[in-house]
Scaffold this motif. Sequence first.
Motif, short mmCIF file in Angstrom:
data_model
loop_
_atom_site.label_atom_id
_atom_site.label_comp_id
_atom_site.label_asym_id
_atom_site.label_seq_id
_atom_site.Cartn_x
_atom_site.Cartn_y
_atom_site.Cartn_z
N PHE A 121 53.28 91.24 48.47
CA PHE A 121 53.01 91.01 49.89
C PHE A 121 53.50 89.62 50.24
O PHE A 121 53.88 88.84 49.36
CB PHE A 121 51.52 91.18 50.22
CG PHE A 121 50.60 90.20 49.54
CD1 PHE A 121 50.30 88.98 50.14
CD2 PHE A 121 50.05 90.49 48.29
CE1 PHE A 121 49.45 88.09 49.51
CE2 PHE A 121 49.21 89.59 47.67
CZ PHE A 121 48.90 88.39 48.26
N LEU A 179 46.18 87.23 57.07
CA LEU A 179 46.36 88.51 56.41
C LEU A 179 45.02 88.91 55.78
O LEU A 179 44.33 88.08 55.19
CB LEU A 179 47.42 88.36 55.31
CG LEU A 179 47.59 89.55 54.36
CD1 LEU A 179 48.34 90.66 55.06
CD2 LEU A 179 48.32 89.11 53.11
N ILE A 194 43.22 91.38 52.95
CA ILE A 194 43.40 92.32 51.85
C ILE A 194 42.10 93.12 51.74
O ILE A 194 41.04 92.55 51.53
CB ILE A 194 43.72 91.60 50.53
CG1 ILE A 194 45.04 90.84 50.66
CG2 ILE A 194 43.78 92.61 49.39
CD1 ILE A 194 45.46 90.09 49.40
N LYS A 245 41.27 93.03 44.36
CA LYS A 245 41.56 92.06 45.42
C LYS A 245 41.10 90.66 45.05
O LYS A 245 41.82 89.69 45.30
CB LYS A 245 40.97 92.52 46.77
CG LYS A 245 39.49 92.85 46.77
CD LYS A 245 39.14 93.60 48.05
CE LYS A 245 37.64 93.62 48.31
NZ LYS A 245 36.85 94.31 47.25
N ARG A 271 47.23 91.05 60.21
CA ARG A 271 47.87 92.05 59.37
C ARG A 271 46.93 92.45 58.23
O ARG A 271 46.09 91.65 57.82
CB ARG A 271 49.17 91.48 58.79
CG ARG A 271 50.37 92.39 58.92
CD ARG A 271 51.66 91.58 59.02
NE ARG A 271 51.73 90.58 57.96
CZ ARG A 271 52.03 90.88 56.68
NH1 ARG A 271 52.28 92.11 56.30
NH2 ARG A 271 52.08 89.92 55.78
N ILE A 272 47.10 93.67 57.76
CA ILE A 272 46.23 94.19 56.71
C ILE A 272 47.06 94.68 55.54
O ILE A 272 48.09 95.32 55.73
CB ILE A 272 45.41 95.40 57.22
CG1 ILE A 272 44.52 95.00 58.40
CG2 ILE A 272 44.54 95.98 56.11
CD1 ILE A 272 43.66 96.15 58.90
N CYS A 273 46.60 94.36 54.31
CA CYS A 273 47.09 95.05 53.12
C CYS A 273 45.93 95.89 52.60
O CYS A 273 44.86 95.34 52.32
CB CYS A 273 47.47 94.07 52.02
SG CYS A 273 48.97 93.17 52.37
N ILE A 331 48.99 97.76 46.30
CA ILE A 331 48.87 97.79 47.75
C ILE A 331 49.43 99.14 48.21
O ILE A 331 50.59 99.47 47.92
CB ILE A 331 49.61 96.60 48.37
CG1 ILE A 331 48.76 95.37 48.09
CG2 ILE A 331 49.80 96.78 49.87
CD1 ILE A 331 49.39 94.08 48.44
N GLU A 351 49.12 100.41 51.46
CA GLU A 351 49.60 100.43 52.83
C GLU A 351 49.49 99.03 53.39
O GLU A 351 48.54 98.31 53.10
CB GLU A 351 48.74 101.40 53.67
CG GLU A 351 49.21 101.51 55.13
CD GLU A 351 48.59 102.69 55.86
OE1 GLU A 351 47.70 103.36 55.28
OE2 GLU A 351 49.00 102.95 57.00
N GLN A 352 50.47 98.62 54.17
CA GLN A 352 50.31 97.36 54.89
C GLN A 352 50.96 97.43 56.26
O GLN A 352 51.90 98.19 56.48
CB GLN A 352 50.85 96.18 54.08
CG GLN A 352 52.30 96.28 53.66
CD GLN A 352 52.73 94.98 52.99
OE1 GLN A 352 52.47 93.91 53.48
NE2 GLN A 352 53.40 95.10 51.85
N THR A 356 43.63 104.98 53.16
CA THR A 356 43.30 104.21 54.37
C THR A 356 42.53 105.09 55.36
O THR A 356 41.54 104.64 55.96
CB THR A 356 44.59 103.68 55.04
OG1 THR A 356 45.44 103.15 54.05
CG2 THR A 356 44.27 102.62 56.07
N HIS A 368 55.23 98.30 59.24
CA HIS A 368 54.16 99.15 58.73
C HIS A 368 54.73 99.96 57.56
O HIS A 368 55.66 100.74 57.73
CB HIS A 368 53.68 100.06 59.88
CG HIS A 368 52.50 100.92 59.51
ND1 HIS A 368 51.92 101.81 60.38
CD2 HIS A 368 51.79 101.02 58.36
CE1 HIS A 368 50.91 102.42 59.78
NE2 HIS A 368 50.82 101.95 58.56
#
Lengths: 319, 341
Positions: A30, A38, A40, A48, A225-227, A234, A236-237, A252, A311
């Motif tokens: 990432f 960001l 996580i 994480k 933003r999300i991881c 990971i 999905e981000q 997710t 994405h």
Amino acid sequence: MSDAMLSVEDVHLRVRRFEGVHHILKGVSFAVQAGERLAIVGESGCGKSLTARVLLGLLDRKRIDISGVARFNGTDLLGLAPAAWRGVRGRRIAMIFQDPSTALNPVFTIGDQLRTVIRRGQGVTRAEADGQALAMLEAVAIPDPARVLAAYPFQLSGGLAQRVLIAMALVNRPELIVADEPGTALDVTVQEQTLRLMHRLTAERGAAVILITHNLGVVRRFAARICVMYGGSIVEQGGVDDIFARPAHPYTQALLRAVPRLTGAGLPEGIDGSVPDYLSPPSGCRFRPRCPRAIDACAVDQPLLEVGPGHQVACGRAA
Amino acid sequence: MSVWRFLARRLVASLFVLAGVSVLIFCLARVIPGDPARIALGPNAEREQVEAMRHELWLDRPLAEQYVRFVGGALRGDLGISLYNHRPVMETIRRTLPVTVELILAAAVLTALIGVPMGIVAARWRDGAIDNITRLISLLGAAAPSFVWAILLMLGFAYTLQIFPIAGRLSEAMHAPPSVTGLLLVDCVIAGQWAVLGDGLRHICLPALALSLSGIAQIARMTRANMVEVYDSAHIELARAFAFSEASMALKYALRPALIPTLTLFGLQIAALLGNAFLVEAVFGYPGIAQFGVQAILQKDLNGIVGCVLVIAAAFLAANVAVDLAVAFVDPRIRLGARRG
């Protein structure tokens, strides 16, 4: 990606134990831009917190194999010599610890600990460190900073102690702050206050934040933003809105269904099964055994594929 | 403030313990078989002589009355006359106790100064050379009691290598300086008699080392275990994350929390030192309270036994109050009266 402040590329983490090698982080990648926030996100045991510790070099490399690259403003953190960490830890990358009741040393005053953080980070005199400590406690909205400096951790409430942890992380003006589930040990309203405070102060100072949490509700308000992490990868981000509106990975989607809501019908749904066993994890996508939509193709490793602007998802059904 | 209240409370509690010990030892000394008057006068003494002595010693009175008389005397500093050396017990104690106290203090200092650093180094470099040496010493310390070490050290360093004197407190040629504190080494410093000080130090080395070996091993192991535990704690991880130096973690941020259980163990060690000092003094012919105490027991010298036991109990209680104060000093949660949930 090369202009990112922090870019983590294909980090693997293996722990050798008596019963065999646990392959915990599997190809974590990432990036964080300067000043970016960001999150996580993942359930406990998804790796994480370990990711956070990799970034600060806090793991015992004698027992733990770490491979890959974590480039922070040009230097690879994973190849850093122990002496070189001094210039980074607490000064350029700082961490906000999770539980204020254990993260502060019980037999030294707040002032002693905060002053040591400042003096190690900036090499200033004791008097200068005292002044900064006082000012920083004021900045984290502690009403009586002089009293708190003279106090021992057990004399402070959880919320106050958590603010001290935030003060420690911010005081040397680091470029990146890794917040490991701050306030999770506190009650919900105090946690909310803590996060707001952290949000405001990091925004004021332009520090980037990696917020590590299992709480999706928190993410929506405090991250851009999300991881999403599952089983050490990971999966999905993307931007917060994309992930909430169009979650692409089945994990997710399940995670979002598990969030309790005040409005709407029905209870939150759990996810069957548990996090994978890292000693002999399933091949390919590690969510496969729990995934309602798994197909044979999921048994091979899934790369992160673009499904929208910024994405990405690692899922055999996404292609 | 609260430290003084804490001290006062502990002192009052200690007085109660001391009173309990006095009842117990007073009765025990009189219940065990053997007539002290008969032992003192020998097998050939006349019945009338023995009876007269029993009367003189109040042994023909009820136990309660004897006890009340004893307490009355003890409060005035009179522990009665010894049947063994026919002198006031208090006088003998005043002469011999400082010698033993000095030996125990020396052993305690050795225990702390060797044991704690060994534990720190062993924890810092786990499975390194020092860690293995501590393991070996703790094994040996547990395997052999202190009087065995006393004999081995004496054979090795005094008899074979002749580095240290074999026995006694001072060489024949040396004369002790006037007693100020009663502790020979301290008195030498006060009087500036450096030659005597050196001689005294040479004489105390082997007995103190023999006495402290098992304590060193236990304190080192305990310090190591606590340090290892503290090194794994969240606050040391925080210290690492903020680049605290290794030295300040080992000597300050990890050491202080780790010292708290070690100090408590140290209090128990002092009790063990008091007991073992009897045997070590016997081996090294050391003129402490042991010689008198052992003879008092063998001769069934009632006043001597009770006096020795009371003095040892008082020393033990004082040591424990001191240890509690040290713990309060190191741990603010105790000092400031935290209510732990």
